[in-house]
Write a protein that holds these residues in place. Sequence first.
Motif, PDB file in Angstrom:
ATOM      1  N   MET A 181       0.847  -1.196   0.000  1.00 46.77           N
ATOM      2  CA  MET A 181       0.000   0.000   0.000  1.00 46.77           C
ATOM      3  C   MET A 181       0.882   1.245   0.000  1.00 46.77           C
ATOM      4  SD  MET A 181      -3.204  -1.240   2.318  1.00 46.77           S
ATOM      5  CE  MET A 181      -4.245   0.109   1.790  1.00 46.77           C
ATOM      6  N   ILE A 182       0.381   2.328  -0.584  1.00 46.51           N
ATOM      7  CA  ILE A 182       1.229   3.500  -0.781  1.00 46.51           C
ATOM      8  C   ILE A 182       0.771   4.709   0.043  1.00 46.51           C
ATOM      9  CG2 ILE A 182       2.405   3.002  -2.954  1.00 46.51           C
ATOM     10  CD1 ILE A 182       0.052   3.834  -4.473  1.00 46.51           C
ATOM     11  N   GLU A 183       1.741   5.596   0.295  1.00 52.35           N
ATOM     12  CA  GLU A 183       1.543   6.717   1.202  1.00 52.35           C
ATOM     13  C   GLU A 183       0.885   7.911   0.501  1.00 52.35           C
ATOM     14  OE1 GLU A 183       4.347   5.188   0.469  1.00 52.35           O
ATOM     15  OE2 GLU A 183       5.430   4.567   2.255  1.00 52.35           O
ATOM     16  N   CYS A 184       0.348   8.828   1.300  1.00 52.20           N
ATOM     17  CA  CYS A 184      -0.200  10.083   0.761  1.00 52.20           C
ATOM     18  C   CYS A 184      -0.253  11.119   1.894  1.00 52.20           C
ATOM     19  CB  CYS A 184      -1.618   9.830   0.239  1.00 52.20           C
ATOM     20  SG  CYS A 184      -2.412  11.270  -0.501  1.00 52.20           S
ATOM     21  N   PHE A 185      -0.094  12.395   1.545  1.00 50.98           N
ATOM     22  CA  PHE A 185      -0.357  13.486   2.489  1.00 50.98           C
ATOM     23  C   PHE A 185      -1.627  14.207   2.065  1.00 50.98           C
ATOM     24  CE2 PHE A 185       4.293  13.255   3.180  1.00 50.98           C
ATOM     25  CZ  PHE A 185       4.341  13.325   4.566  1.00 50.98           C
ATOM     26  N   ASN A 238       8.661   9.599  -0.560  1.00 47.05           N
ATOM     27  CA  ASN A 238       9.999  10.194  -0.412  1.00 47.05           C
ATOM     28  C   ASN A 238      10.094  11.150   0.778  1.00 47.05           C
ATOM     29  OD1 ASN A 238      10.871   8.793  -2.594  1.00 47.05           O
ATOM     30  ND2 ASN A 238      10.493  10.453  -4.070  1.00 47.05           N
ATOM     31  N   ASN A 239       8.955  11.663   1.229  1.00 45.38           N
ATOM     32  CA  ASN A 239       8.979  12.669   2.307  1.00 45.38           C
ATOM     33  C   ASN A 239       8.243  12.203   3.555  1.00 45.38           C
ATOM     34  OD1 ASN A 239      10.150  15.351   1.147  1.00 45.38           O
ATOM     35  ND2 ASN A 239       8.929  14.415  -0.483  1.00 45.38           N
ATOM     36  N   PHE A 240       8.039  10.897   3.663  1.00 45.15           N
ATOM     37  CA  PHE A 240       7.167  10.410   4.724  1.00 45.15           C
ATOM     38  C   PHE A 240       7.656  10.809   6.118  1.00 45.15           C
ATOM     39  CE2 PHE A 240       4.712   7.376   7.254  1.00 45.15           C
ATOM     40  CZ  PHE A 240       3.464   7.671   6.726  1.00 45.15           C
ATOM     41  N   ASN A 241       8.979  10.856   6.284  1.00 50.60           N
ATOM     42  CA  ASN A 241       9.510  11.201   7.611  1.00 50.60           C
ATOM     43  C   ASN A 241      10.035  12.635   7.695  1.00 50.60           C
ATOM     44  OD1 ASN A 241       8.918   8.689   8.808  1.00 50.60           O
ATOM     45  ND2 ASN A 241      10.596   7.807   7.604  1.00 50.60           N
ATOM     46  N   THR A 242       9.738  13.437   6.691  1.00 56.21           N
ATOM     47  CA  THR A 242      10.120  14.845   6.711  1.00 56.21           C
ATOM     48  C   THR A 242       9.310  15.565   7.791  1.00 56.21           C
ATOM     49  OG1 THR A 242      10.580  14.750   4.360  1.00 56.21           O
ATOM     50  CG2 THR A 242      10.240  16.944   5.263  1.00 56.21           C
ATOM     51  N   LYS A 243       9.911  16.621   8.391  1.00 55.62           N
ATOM     52  CA  LYS A 243       9.222  17.370   9.459  1.00 55.62           C
ATOM     53  C   LYS A 243       7.905  17.957   8.950  1.00 55.62           C
ATOM     54  CE  LYS A 243      11.335  20.606  11.518  1.00 55.62           C
ATOM     55  NZ  LYS A 243      12.394  21.601  11.324  1.00 55.62           N
ATOM     56  N   LYS A 244       6.898  17.962   9.822  1.00 49.88           N
ATOM     57  CA  LYS A 244       5.554  18.408   9.420  1.00 49.88           C
ATOM     58  C   LYS A 244       5.581  19.821   8.806  1.00 49.88           C
ATOM     59  CE  LYS A 244       0.927  18.999  11.326  1.00 49.88           C
ATOM     60  NZ  LYS A 244       0.005  18.765  12.430  1.00 49.88           N
ATOM     61  N   ASP A 245       6.331  20.762   9.436  1.00 54.01           N
ATOM     62  CA  ASP A 245       6.373  22.144   8.939  1.00 54.01           C
ATOM     63  C   ASP A 245       6.923  22.207   7.520  1.00 54.01           C
ATOM     64  OD1 ASP A 245       5.383  22.962  11.264  1.00 54.01           O
ATOM     65  OD2 ASP A 245       7.215  23.886  12.050  1.00 54.01           O
ATOM     66  N   THR A 246       7.933  21.379   7.268  1.00 51.62           N
ATOM     67  CA  THR A 246       8.546  21.368   5.930  1.00 51.62           C
ATOM     68  C   THR A 246       7.576  20.784   4.909  1.00 51.62           C
ATOM     69  OG1 THR A 246      10.632  20.977   7.077  1.00 51.62           O
ATOM     70  CG2 THR A 246      10.645  20.680   4.690  1.00 51.62           C
ATOM     71  N   ARG A 273      -0.958  12.657   7.501  1.00 47.52           N
ATOM     72  CA  ARG A 273      -0.038  11.727   6.841  1.00 47.52           C
ATOM     73  C   ARG A 273      -0.674  10.341   6.822  1.00 47.52           C
ATOM     74  NH1 ARG A 273       5.718  10.176   9.494  1.00 47.52           N
ATOM     75  NH2 ARG A 273       4.281   9.247  10.961  1.00 47.52           N
ATOM     76  N   TRP A 274      -0.839   9.792   5.616  1.00 44.12           N
ATOM     77  CA  TRP A 274      -1.432   8.458   5.480  1.00 44.12           C
ATOM     78  C   TRP A 274      -0.340   7.459   5.127  1.00 44.12           C
ATOM     79  CZ3 TRP A 274      -6.474   7.669   6.592  1.00 44.12           C
ATOM     80  CH2 TRP A 274      -7.344   8.752   6.523  1.00 44.12           C
TER      81      TRP A 274
END
Length: 326
Positions: A181-185, A238-246, A273-274
Motif C-alpha cells: 500500500m502507498i503513502e499520501c499526504f 519520499n517525504n514520509f519522515n520529513t518534518k511536518k512544517d517542511t 499523513r497516510w
Amino acid sequence: MKIAIIGAGIAGLTTAKMLREVAEVTVYEKSRGAGGRVCTRYTDLFDFDHGAQFFTVKAPQFKEFLNPLIQSDIVKSWNAKFVEIKKNKIINQRQWNDDFPHYVGAPSMSEIGRFLAQDLDVKLNTEVQIRKKEDQWHIIDTDDVNHGSFDWVISTAPSLQSAALLSDEFKFHNILIERNMIECFSLMLGFENKLDLAWEAALISDADISWISVNSSKPDRKKDFTLLIHSTNLWAKNNFNTKKDTVIEQLLDATSGVTGKAIYNAKHIDVHRWKFANIKKQIIKPPFIDQSNRIAACGDWCIKGRIESAFLSGFDLANEMRNLFK
Ligand SMILES: Cc1cc2nc3c(=O)[nH]c(=O)nc-3n(C[C@H](O)[C@H](O)[C@H](O)COP(=O)(O)OP(=O)(O)OC[C@H]3O[C@@H](n4cnc5c(N)ncnc54)[C@H](O)[C@@H]3O)c2cc1C
C-alpha cells in the motif's frame, strides 16, 4: 456462531451487515468513529474530508447497497466543475452531472460510516489483537482486556496491519505481506475569503500534488471556503519522515504553483499523513478465507484502492462465508 470483525471501514461494515443474518457479529475499531479512510477532520471553523474524496458506482450490488443512503440523503451527487491540470495549464474540463454521479457523503464523508454502523455492534476506540485459546479466537485490546471468544475472526485492516494481526498462521499471510500500500499526504486549507478558482475538483499531473478539491463545494458543507489537497504517492513516500512544517511548506508551494493563488494566508493550515492510503489494481483476487484456522481477511487491498473495491471485497467475502455456514 460468533464472528469478530477487525476494522469499521467500508469493507468491515459491509461484511458485518451481510453476516449478521447468519451469525452474531461484533466489530472492533481503533478510531473514535466508523468509516476508516472515508473520513472527515472537524475543526471549529472548517471541516475537511481528508481521506477519500468521492466515489463512483459500477457494480449493481454496490448500487443496491447504497440505495438506503441515497434515499436518506447521506450520499449525494457532487456535481463539480472538474478539470485536469498539466504543467499549470488546464488541458481538459467537464461538468460532473447525474448521468454518471460522483458521490460524496453529506454533510461530510464520515456520515457514511456513521450511517452504516448505526444498527451494528461496533466497539469504537478499541484497538485489538487476537489470541488463540482452546480452539477459539479471543479478542484482546491494548489494555489487555479480553473481549471474549469467537469462532471466526475477519480482519479488514490495511494489508500490512492485517499481516501483523493475523500472524503467519493465516493461509494467505504471504499475500498480505506482498500487497504494497502507498503513502499520501492530505493538506487542509481553510480561508476567510473565497478564492476565485474556475473549478471545484482538479486532477493534477507533473507536480508534487495530484489532486485538489474545493471541499466546501460538496453538498451540504459549511459555507467557509476550504481546499483539500493530496500529494502524489511518490512525493509522500519520499517525504514520509520529513518534518511536518517542511511538508506543509512544500505542499503549499506546490498548491500555489498549480492554482496561481495566494494561499499562504489561509486561516487554517494542517496536514495529515497516510501510511496506507492506496493500492494499485491487483491480479490475484479474493476472497481470502482460511477455513482450517477460521480466519478471513478483506479490504480494498484485495482489489484496488477505491471505496467500491472495499465494498466488493467485503460483499464477496461475506457471500462466500454465508455459503460455508449453510
Ligand atoms: C488520502 C486518500 C484519498 C482517497 N481518495 C479516494 C477517492 O477519491 N475515491 C475512492 O473511491 N477511494 C479513495 N481512497 C481509498 C478509499 O478510502 C479506500 O479504498 C477505502 O476507504 C478502504 O476501505 P477499507 O474498509 O478497505 O479500509 P479502511 O478504511 O482502512 O478500514 C480499516 C479499518 O481498520 C481499523 N483498524 C486497523 N487496525 C486495527 C486494529 N488492530 N484494531 C481495530 N481496528 C483496526 C482502521 O482504524 C480502519 O478504520 C482514498 C484514500 C485515502 C487515504
